[in-house]
Design a protein around this motif. Structure first.
Motif, PDB file in Angstrom:
ATOM      1  N   ALA A 208       0.832  -1.200   0.000  1.00 34.29           N
ATOM      2  CA  ALA A 208       0.000   0.000   0.000  1.00 34.29           C
ATOM      3  C   ALA A 208       0.870   1.255   0.000  1.00 34.29           C
ATOM      4  O   ALA A 208       1.911   1.288   0.676  1.00 34.29           O
ATOM      5  CB  ALA A 208      -0.905   0.012   1.232  1.00 34.29           C
ATOM      6  N   PRO A 209       0.479   2.286  -0.740  1.00 33.11           N
ATOM      7  CA  PRO A 209       1.260   3.525  -0.756  1.00 33.11           C
ATOM      8  C   PRO A 209       1.506   4.105   0.639  1.00 33.11           C
ATOM      9  O   PRO A 209       2.592   4.617   0.905  1.00 33.11           O
ATOM     10  CB  PRO A 209       0.411   4.471  -1.612  1.00 33.11           C
ATOM     11  CG  PRO A 209      -0.346   3.561  -2.530  1.00 33.11           C
ATOM     12  CD  PRO A 209      -0.653   2.344  -1.690  1.00 33.11           C
ATOM     13  N   LEU A 210       0.533   3.985   1.527  1.00 30.21           N
ATOM     14  CA  LEU A 210       0.700   4.518   2.880  1.00 30.21           C
ATOM     15  C   LEU A 210       1.858   3.862   3.620  1.00 30.21           C
ATOM     16  O   LEU A 210       2.519   4.489   4.450  1.00 30.21           O
ATOM     17  CB  LEU A 210      -0.598   4.355   3.679  1.00 30.21           C
ATOM     18  CG  LEU A 210      -0.608   4.945   5.096  1.00 30.21           C
ATOM     19  CD1 LEU A 210      -0.328   6.445   5.069  1.00 30.21           C
ATOM     20  CD2 LEU A 210      -1.936   4.664   5.766  1.00 30.21           C
ATOM     21  N   SER A 211       2.150   2.611   3.289  1.00 28.34           N
ATOM     22  CA  SER A 211       3.236   1.903   3.979  1.00 28.34           C
ATOM     23  C   SER A 211       4.588   2.570   3.740  1.00 28.34           C
ATOM     24  O   SER A 211       5.498   2.432   4.556  1.00 28.34           O
ATOM     25  CB  SER A 211       3.278   0.436   3.550  1.00 28.34           C
ATOM     26  OG  SER A 211       3.650   0.301   2.192  1.00 28.34           O
ATOM     27  N   SER A 212       4.721   3.331   2.651  1.00 25.57           N
ATOM     28  CA  SER A 212       5.979   4.026   2.385  1.00 25.57           C
ATOM     29  C   SER A 212       6.184   5.216   3.315  1.00 25.57           C
ATOM     30  O   SER A 212       7.284   5.778   3.378  1.00 25.57           O
ATOM     31  CB  SER A 212       6.057   4.477   0.926  1.00 25.57           C
ATOM     32  OG  SER A 212       5.079   5.440   0.639  1.00 25.57           O
TER      33      SER A 212
END
Length: 134
Positions: free
Chosen positions: A51-55
């Motif tokens: 997920a993009p948020l994990s970055s």
């Protein structure tokens, strides 16, 4: 003047490769962040499907572990045990399990933060990466 070990490029590469291998072996889509002892980002890998948020979460977990000199889970436990005022601590954002300090000869020289699966699995990946230094 005392001296201490530090993470060099070869160390970061070993940690990243071992953490990535652990994630791939378990079919886990995660982001893996590695920071130095000051919480500065040295490496970031967002695996396919993460997920993009994990970055954003992975580097925050790593920074928390590096600056606090302990696993980020410690802070999650403090908050979950009722000390919600701890949420106001400055410079600490990743107070979730998955940030693990890199300790060499008693010195915290950096940390690994992982985000994307269950928190204990994130920590498992981080620890697998760190084990590559042994």
């Amino acid at each position: 003047m005392p001296s201490k070990p530090y993470l060099n490029f070869a160390d970061v590469t070993k940690i990243a490769a071992a953490a990535q291998a652990e994630a791939i072996a378990n079919n886990w889509a995660v982001t893996i962040a590695i920071v130095d002892d000051g919480g500065h980002l040295l490496s970031l890998q967002r695996l396919d499907g993460a997920a993009p948020l994990s970055s954003h979460i992975a580097p925050a977990k790593a920074k928390t572990a590096a600056l606090g000199r302990r696993e980020s889970k410690v802070y999650e436990d403090i908050i979950n045990n009722g000390r919600t005022a701890f949420l106001t601590v400055p410079f600490v954002e990743g107070m979730l399990e998955g940030g693990v300090p890199v300790i060499v000869d008693g010195h915290v020289i950096g940390a690994v933060g992982v985000s994307g699966v269950k928190s204990d699995q994130d920590a498992q990946i981080a620890k697998a990466g760190i084990a590559a230094l042994a």
